[in-house]
Motif scaffolding. Structure first.
Motif, PDB file in Angstrom:
ATOM      1  N   ILE A 191      10.634  12.979  -4.229  1.00 21.98           N
ATOM      2  CA  ILE A 191      11.532  11.840  -4.169  1.00 21.98           C
ATOM      3  C   ILE A 191      10.694  10.561  -4.227  1.00 21.98           C
ATOM      4  O   ILE A 191       9.739  10.407  -3.471  1.00 21.98           O
ATOM      5  N   LYS A 192      11.061   9.659  -5.092  1.00 17.97           N
ATOM      6  CA  LYS A 192      10.319   8.417  -5.250  1.00 17.97           C
ATOM      7  C   LYS A 192      11.198   7.183  -5.020  1.00 17.97           C
ATOM      8  O   LYS A 192      10.788   6.079  -5.320  1.00 17.97           O
ATOM      9  N   ASP A 193      12.352   7.383  -4.466  1.00 22.31           N
ATOM     10  CA  ASP A 193      13.283   6.291  -4.189  1.00 22.31           C
ATOM     11  C   ASP A 193      12.750   5.425  -3.051  1.00 22.31           C
ATOM     12  O   ASP A 193      12.638   5.900  -1.921  1.00 22.31           O
ATOM     13  N   PRO A 194      12.412   4.163  -3.307  1.00 22.68           N
ATOM     14  CA  PRO A 194      11.868   3.318  -2.242  1.00 22.68           C
ATOM     15  C   PRO A 194      12.911   2.863  -1.226  1.00 22.68           C
ATOM     16  O   PRO A 194      12.554   2.334  -0.183  1.00 22.68           O
ATOM     17  N   ASP A 195      14.177   3.080  -1.509  1.00 23.05           N
ATOM     18  CA  ASP A 195      15.238   2.556  -0.656  1.00 23.05           C
ATOM     19  C   ASP A 195      15.808   3.576   0.326  1.00 23.05           C
ATOM     20  O   ASP A 195      16.904   3.376   0.848  1.00 23.05           O
ATOM     21  N   LEU A 196      15.067   4.636   0.592  1.00 19.52           N
ATOM     22  CA  LEU A 196      15.556   5.615   1.557  1.00 19.52           C
ATOM     23  C   LEU A 196      15.649   4.990   2.947  1.00 19.52           C
ATOM     24  O   LEU A 196      14.776   4.220   3.352  1.00 19.52           O
ATOM     25  N   ALA A 197      16.684   5.357   3.684  1.00 16.11           N
ATOM     26  CA  ALA A 197      16.851   4.859   5.053  1.00 16.11           C
ATOM     27  C   ALA A 197      15.728   5.340   5.960  1.00 16.11           C
ATOM     28  O   ALA A 197      15.508   4.765   7.034  1.00 16.11           O
ATOM     29  N   LEU A 198      14.984   6.346   5.553  1.00 14.32           N
ATOM     30  CA  LEU A 198      13.856   6.870   6.320  1.00 14.32           C
ATOM     31  C   LEU A 198      12.747   5.839   6.472  1.00 14.32           C
ATOM     32  O   LEU A 198      11.895   5.970   7.350  1.00 14.32           O
ATOM     33  N   TYR A 199      12.765   4.808   5.643  1.00 11.00           N
ATOM     34  CA  TYR A 199      11.716   3.789   5.651  1.00 11.00           C
ATOM     35  C   TYR A 199      12.208   2.502   6.317  1.00 11.00           C
ATOM     36  O   TYR A 199      13.376   2.141   6.206  1.00 11.00           O
ATOM     37  N   THR A 200      11.279   1.773   6.932  1.00 12.42           N
ATOM     38  CA  THR A 200      11.606   0.459   7.479  1.00 12.42           C
ATOM     39  C   THR A 200      11.937  -0.490   6.326  1.00 12.42           C
ATOM     40  O   THR A 200      11.530  -0.249   5.181  1.00 12.42           O
ATOM     41  N   PRO A 201      12.648  -1.573   6.587  1.00 13.02           N
ATOM     42  CA  PRO A 201      12.945  -2.539   5.513  1.00 13.02           C
ATOM     43  C   PRO A 201      11.678  -3.066   4.828  1.00 13.02           C
ATOM     44  O   PRO A 201      11.642  -3.194   3.600  1.00 13.02           O
ATOM     45  N   GLY A 202      10.635  -3.342   5.591  1.00 14.65           N
ATOM     46  CA  GLY A 202       9.383  -3.804   4.994  1.00 14.65           C
ATOM     47  C   GLY A 202       8.753  -2.748   4.107  1.00 14.65           C
ATOM     48  O   GLY A 202       8.177  -3.058   3.060  1.00 14.65           O
ATOM     49  N   THR A 203       8.866  -1.494   4.514  1.00 13.53           N
ATOM     50  CA  THR A 203       8.341  -0.386   3.712  1.00 13.53           C
ATOM     51  C   THR A 203       9.117  -0.257   2.405  1.00 13.53           C
ATOM     52  O   THR A 203       8.530  -0.009   1.357  1.00 13.53           O
ATOM     53  N   ARG A 204      10.418  -0.446   2.462  1.00 10.02           N
ATOM     54  CA  ARG A 204      11.219  -0.359   1.233  1.00 10.02           C
ATOM     55  C   ARG A 204      10.756  -1.404   0.226  1.00 10.02           C
ATOM     56  O   ARG A 204      10.601  -1.111  -0.967  1.00 10.02           O
ATOM     57  N   LYS A 205      10.520  -2.611   0.698  1.00 10.37           N
ATOM     58  CA  LYS A 205      10.031  -3.675  -0.183  1.00 10.37           C
ATOM     59  C   LYS A 205       8.646  -3.323  -0.713  1.00 10.37           C
ATOM     60  O   LYS A 205       8.365  -3.470  -1.905  1.00 10.37           O
ATOM     61  N   PHE A 206       7.766  -2.862   0.164  1.00 14.05           N
ATOM     62  CA  PHE A 206       6.414  -2.458  -0.216  1.00 14.05           C
ATOM     63  C   PHE A 206       6.456  -1.357  -1.284  1.00 14.05           C
ATOM     64  O   PHE A 206       5.784  -1.441  -2.316  1.00 14.05           O
ATOM     65  N   LEU A 207       7.245  -0.307  -1.040  1.00 13.57           N
ATOM     66  CA  LEU A 207       7.298   0.820  -1.974  1.00 13.57           C
ATOM     67  C   LEU A 207       7.944   0.456  -3.305  1.00 13.57           C
ATOM     68  O   LEU A 207       7.660   1.087  -4.321  1.00 13.57           O
ATOM     69  N   SER A 208       8.793  -0.560  -3.307  1.00 16.01           N
ATOM     70  CA  SER A 208       9.423  -0.968  -4.577  1.00 16.01           C
ATOM     71  C   SER A 208       8.390  -1.536  -5.551  1.00 16.01           C
ATOM     72  O   SER A 208       8.634  -1.591  -6.750  1.00 16.01           O
ATOM     73  N   ARG A 209       7.225  -1.938  -5.028  1.00 14.82           N
ATOM     74  CA  ARG A 209       6.153  -2.478  -5.868  1.00 14.82           C
ATOM     75  C   ARG A 209       5.009  -1.481  -6.056  1.00 14.82           C
ATOM     76  O   ARG A 209       3.979  -1.824  -6.611  1.00 14.82           O
ATOM     77  N   TRP A 210       5.169  -0.271  -5.565  1.00 15.32           N
ATOM     78  CA  TRP A 210       4.089   0.711  -5.531  1.00 15.32           C
ATOM     79  C   TRP A 210       4.427   1.886  -6.441  1.00 15.32           C
ATOM     80  O   TRP A 210       5.522   2.423  -6.372  1.00 15.32           O
TER      81      TRP A 210
END
Length: 167
Positions: free
Chosen positions: A49-68
């Motif tokens: 799974i490569k979805d950066p918007d999973l609820a499993l991640y903190t909001p900051g992590t979602r933003k970080f992963l969207s660029r990774w």
């Protein structure tokens, strides 16, 4: 080029594998304990799974992963390290938690989590800011001044931020 390029079969119009595997994103929610959230993260890795918007991640992590960019190989490597790992200690301080592995297993960095009221979300953004890996893939902190340091009160670190083995 001598026709030596890589080849792969694709079916036009089908979803990417990672999105097809997500299916019901409620399978990837923060859990009631940090260890359970780490288990869900291992499922994310296993299913690629490569979805950066999973609820499993903190909001900051979602933003970080969207660029990774996350590759299957990275996910496989992380999963293989975690599958054989033994958690040494889980420490909770307020709405933050640290999952750490034995200091001798230096290729297994600690995991930071934050309780968002619905469960424990993984904080990769802070991990990325504070943890570095050397050429031997051993982790160290770039700073000892951070909100997750409570999880290491019983450890010592050298001047470069590497955890030290004590006897």
């Amino acid at each position: 080029s001598g026709r030596g390029g890589a080849r792969t079969k694709v079916v036009i119009g089908e979803q990417p594998i990672d999105q097809a595997a997500v299916g019901d994103s409620t399978a990837y929610l923060p859990q009631q304990s940090p260890e359970e959230s780490l288990t869900v993260y291992m499922r994310v890795l296993r299913h690629k799974i490569k979805d950066p918007d999973l609820a499993l991640y903190t909001p900051g992590t979602r933003k970080f992963l969207s660029r990774w960019v996350v590759t299957d190989a990275q996910q496989d490597n992380e999963l293989s390290r975690l599958e054989g790992a033994v958690i040494e200690k889980v420490t909770i301080g307020g709405n933050r938690a640290v999952i750490r592995f034995p200091v001798g297993q230096r290729t297994l960095p600690p995991y930071f989590l934050e309780n968002n009221g619905s469960g424990w979300a993984i904080d990769f953004e802070t991990m990325s800011d504070l943890i570095r890996m050397n050429h031997k893939n051993m982790w160290h902190f770039v700073s000892g001044d951070h909100p997750y340091m409570f999880g290491f009160a019983d450890w010592s670190f050298d001047s470069s931020g590497y955890p030290m083995l004590t006897r």
